[in-house]
Design a protein around this motif. Structure first.
Motif, short mmCIF file in Angstrom:
data_model
loop_
_atom_site.label_atom_id
_atom_site.label_comp_id
_atom_site.label_asym_id
_atom_site.label_seq_id
_atom_site.Cartn_x
_atom_site.Cartn_y
_atom_site.Cartn_z
N ASN A 23 0.85 -1.19 0.00
CA ASN A 23 0.00 0.00 0.00
C ASN A 23 0.89 1.24 0.00
N TYR A 24 0.31 2.35 -0.45
CA TYR A 24 1.03 3.61 -0.54
C TYR A 24 0.42 4.61 0.44
N HIS A 25 1.24 5.14 1.33
CA HIS A 25 0.78 6.02 2.40
C HIS A 25 1.21 7.47 2.14
N VAL A 26 0.25 8.37 2.30
CA VAL A 26 0.53 9.81 2.28
C VAL A 26 0.58 10.25 3.74
N VAL A 27 1.76 10.72 4.16
CA VAL A 27 1.97 11.02 5.57
C VAL A 27 2.60 12.41 5.75
N PRO A 28 2.33 13.05 6.90
CA PRO A 28 2.99 14.32 7.19
C PRO A 28 4.48 14.08 7.45
N ALA A 29 5.31 15.02 6.98
CA ALA A 29 6.76 14.86 7.15
C ALA A 29 7.42 16.23 7.21
N ASP A 30 7.80 16.63 8.39
CA ASP A 30 8.54 17.89 8.58
C ASP A 30 7.85 19.09 7.92
N GLY A 31 6.55 19.22 8.14
CA GLY A 31 5.80 20.35 7.61
C GLY A 31 5.42 20.20 6.14
N LYS A 32 5.75 19.07 5.56
CA LYS A 32 5.40 18.78 4.16
C LYS A 32 4.60 17.49 4.13
N LYS A 36 5.06 7.25 1.04
CA LYS A 36 5.88 6.13 1.48
C LYS A 36 5.22 4.83 1.07
N LYS A 37 6.04 3.92 0.59
CA LYS A 37 5.57 2.58 0.26
C LYS A 37 5.60 1.76 1.53
N GLU A 38 4.53 1.05 1.78
CA GLU A 38 4.40 0.24 2.99
C GLU A 38 5.60 -0.70 3.14
N GLY A 39 6.17 -0.69 4.34
CA GLY A 39 7.29 -1.57 4.64
C GLY A 39 8.65 -0.97 4.34
N GLU A 40 8.68 0.25 3.82
CA GLU A 40 9.94 0.91 3.50
C GLU A 40 10.05 2.21 4.28
N GLU A 41 11.24 2.51 4.76
CA GLU A 41 11.46 3.73 5.54
C GLU A 41 11.65 4.96 4.65
N GLU A 42 12.30 4.77 3.51
CA GLU A 42 12.61 5.89 2.64
C GLU A 42 11.37 6.42 1.92
N GLN A 43 11.28 7.73 1.83
CA GLN A 43 10.16 8.36 1.13
C GLN A 43 10.35 8.23 -0.37
N MET A 44 9.23 8.06 -1.07
CA MET A 44 9.26 8.02 -2.54
C MET A 44 9.25 9.43 -3.11
N MET A 45 8.58 10.33 -2.41
CA MET A 45 8.51 11.74 -2.82
C MET A 45 8.08 12.57 -1.63
N GLN A 46 8.34 13.88 -1.71
CA GLN A 46 7.89 14.81 -0.67
C GLN A 46 7.59 16.14 -1.35
N GLU A 47 6.44 16.72 -0.99
CA GLU A 47 6.02 18.00 -1.55
C GLU A 47 5.34 18.83 -0.48
N ASN A 48 5.24 20.13 -0.74
CA ASN A 48 4.50 21.02 0.15
C ASN A 48 3.00 20.80 0.04
N ASP A 49 2.56 20.47 -1.18
CA ASP A 49 1.13 20.34 -1.47
C ASP A 49 0.68 18.89 -1.33
N LYS A 50 -0.25 18.64 -0.44
CA LYS A 50 -0.74 17.29 -0.18
C LYS A 50 -1.42 16.69 -1.40
N SER A 51 -2.13 17.50 -2.17
CA SER A 51 -2.92 16.97 -3.28
C SER A 51 -2.05 16.28 -4.34
#
Length: 83
Positions: A23-32, A36-51
């Motif tokens: 599964n693919y999770h959209v999570v808050p991260a340091d104000g952005k 994240k792909k389930e089971g992995e620590e590393e982020q796939m992407m990070q943006e200011n805009d949640k959408s």
């Protein structure tokens, strides 16, 4: 309780974690917002805009027949989209 999974989260997520079926999770991260792909620590992407992150999570979940799990600012699940 009938139907309860007593194997715990490691067993529940273990078969999918880190695979295309994860599964693919959209999570808050340091104000952005991070994807994240389930089971992995590393982020796939990070943006200011949640959408934008939500859109990508949905694309991946649809492509791989899994779920996009959207979290709120507190980390609680606010929506789950299954494909």
């Amino acid at each position: 309780m009938p139907g309860r999974n007593d194997n715990g989260p490691d067993k529940y997520f273990g078969d999918r974690a880190g695979t295309d079926k994860a599964n693919y999770h959209v999570v808050p991260a340091d104000g952005k917002w991070a994807l994240k792909k389930e089971g992995e620590e590393e982020q796939m992407m990070q943006e200011n805009d949640k959408s934008g992150v939500v859109a990508r999570a949905k694309e991946l979940a649809e492509e791989y027949g899994s779920m996009a799990i959207i979290h709120d600012e507190d980390g609680k699940i606010e929506d789950q989209i299954e494909y």
